[in-house]
Design an enzyme around this catalytic site. Structure first.
Site, PDB file in Angstrom:
ATOM      1  N   ASP A  85     -55.157  34.479 -47.242  1.00 34.66           N
ATOM      2  CA  ASP A  85     -53.999  35.378 -47.240  1.00 34.66           C
ATOM      3  C   ASP A  85     -53.105  35.064 -46.040  1.00 34.66           C
ATOM      4  O   ASP A  85     -53.560  34.453 -45.062  1.00 34.66           O
ATOM      5  CB  ASP A  85     -54.491  36.841 -47.164  1.00 34.66           C
ATOM      6  CG  ASP A  85     -53.458  37.837 -47.669  1.00 34.66           C
ATOM      7  OD1 ASP A  85     -52.285  37.449 -47.875  1.00 34.66           O
ATOM      8  OD2 ASP A  85     -53.818  39.012 -47.857  1.00 34.66           O
ATOM      9  N   GLU A 107     -54.863  44.127 -50.276  1.00 34.69           N
ATOM     10  CA  GLU A 107     -55.260  42.990 -49.423  1.00 34.69           C
ATOM     11  C   GLU A 107     -56.463  43.354 -48.563  1.00 34.69           C
ATOM     12  O   GLU A 107     -57.382  42.549 -48.394  1.00 34.69           O
ATOM     13  CB  GLU A 107     -54.093  42.574 -48.527  1.00 34.69           C
ATOM     14  CG  GLU A 107     -52.982  41.869 -49.278  1.00 34.69           C
ATOM     15  CD  GLU A 107     -51.797  41.525 -48.407  1.00 34.69           C
ATOM     16  OE1 GLU A 107     -51.087  40.572 -48.750  1.00 34.69           O
ATOM     17  OE2 GLU A 107     -51.572  42.196 -47.380  1.00 34.69           O
TER      18      GLU A 107
HETATM   19  O1  R5P Z   1     -47.920  42.681 -47.872  1.00 35.60           O
HETATM   20  C1  R5P Z   1     -47.769  41.504 -47.638  1.00 35.60           C
HETATM   21  C2  R5P Z   1     -48.733  40.665 -46.949  1.00 35.60           C
HETATM   22  O2  R5P Z   1     -49.476  41.321 -45.970  1.00 35.60           O
HETATM   23  C3  R5P Z   1     -48.270  39.293 -46.485  1.00 35.60           C
HETATM   24  O3  R5P Z   1     -49.420  38.530 -46.336  1.00 35.60           O
HETATM   25  C4  R5P Z   1     -47.531  39.277 -45.190  1.00 35.60           C
HETATM   26  O4  R5P Z   1     -46.413  40.135 -45.275  1.00 35.60           O
HETATM   27  C5  R5P Z   1     -47.059  37.847 -44.827  1.00 35.60           C
HETATM   28  O5  R5P Z   1     -46.166  37.384 -45.787  1.00 35.60           O
HETATM   29  P1  R5P Z   1     -45.441  35.996 -45.669  1.00 35.60           P
HETATM   30  O6  R5P Z   1     -46.463  34.938 -45.919  1.00 35.60           O
HETATM   31  O7  R5P Z   1     -44.376  36.023 -46.738  1.00 35.60           O
HETATM   32  O8  R5P Z   1     -44.859  35.909 -44.291  1.00 35.60           O
END
Ligand code: R5P
Length: 234
Positions: A85, A107
């Site tokens: 993630d 998550e």
């Molecule tokens: O709710 C979203 C998640 O926690 C994402 O993993 C986090 O916001 C990071 O997202 P990105 O990879 O688009 O920066």
């Protein structure tokens, strides 16, 4: 997002893919970095890799279905081998801020059901202390104002002040996959992270918050000088 940042996200995702073994049950994160991981994973699946994934959001589920990544649910498969993630911030001890995309509840449930969690990001997400990114807090719609006041009071007890704002989308309160709202708290640097996480958990209207403590075991960060890994134990 610049092309450079996108390329770094792809590099981090590619490095994480090396940790995926045939037969694994995977938790699949949400956000732009996780999306790159799902895309690369789908290519391997098309080549014959056998895995099954639990998506952490409807958005990730939809992408997996489009790309042919085999899915299961956490009810059918309650114990996972590995979750990959992204994160909004990665701090000391691999404490994370997550939820910028609104998927923090699923998550966290999926990460907690996994033997390992690998967090993937471009190196800009690495911080010396959590809190530069507003902390997403998922709240029940009932009693919203009272819950926001309780969050504000909890912040004050920890010396944290700053704007607490209801997240909006298209002029209406943002609704999560679980049917809740998100409050973004611009507290700034959060020093006593674990204690503050417990304080937030004690507020009845708080469903979950975006502080992920003790869940990530490895961070894979991509930067201009290549890939850097950080182990939670280091
Ligand atoms: O709710 C979203 C998640 O926690 C994402 O993993 C986090 O916001 C990071 O997202 P990105 O990879 O688009 O920066």
């Amino acid at each position: 997002m610049t092309e450079d940042t996108k390329a770094l996200k792809i590099e981090a995702a590619r490095a994480a893919l090396a940790n995926v073994e045939p037969g694994m049950k995977l938790g699949l994160g949400t956000g732009s970095t996780s999306e790159e991981f799902v895309r690369l994973l789908a290519t391997r699946v098309a080549e014959g890799l056998e895995i099954v994934g639990v998506p952490t959001s409807i958005r990730t589920e939809t992408l997996c279905r489009e790309l042919g990544v085999p899915l299961t649910t956490l009810d059918e498969t309650p114990e996972l081998d590995l979750t990959v993630d992204g994160a909004d911030e990665i701090g000391p001890g691999l404490a994370l801020v997550k939820g910028g995309g609104g998927a923090l509840l699923r998550e966290k449930i999926v990460a907690a059901a996994s033997r390992r969690m690998i967090v993937i990001a471009d190196e800009s997400k690495l911080v010396e202390a959590l809190g530069r990114f507003p902390l997403p807090i998922e709240v029940n719609a009932f009693g919203l104002r009272a819950t926001m006041l309780a969050i504000e009071a909890a912040g004050r007890r920890f010396g944290l002040t700053g704007e607490i704002r209801l997240r909006m989308a298209d002029g209406k309160p943002f609704v999560t996959d679980g049917g809740h709202h998100i409050v973004d708290a611009s507290f700034g640097r959060i020093p006593a992270t674990r204690a503050f996480a417990d304080e937030l958990n004690a507020i009845p209207g708080v469903v979950e918050h975006g502080l992920f403590i003790g869940l990530a075991s490895l961070a894979i960060l991509a930067g201009r000088d290549g890939i850097r890994t950080i182990d939670a134990q280091s």
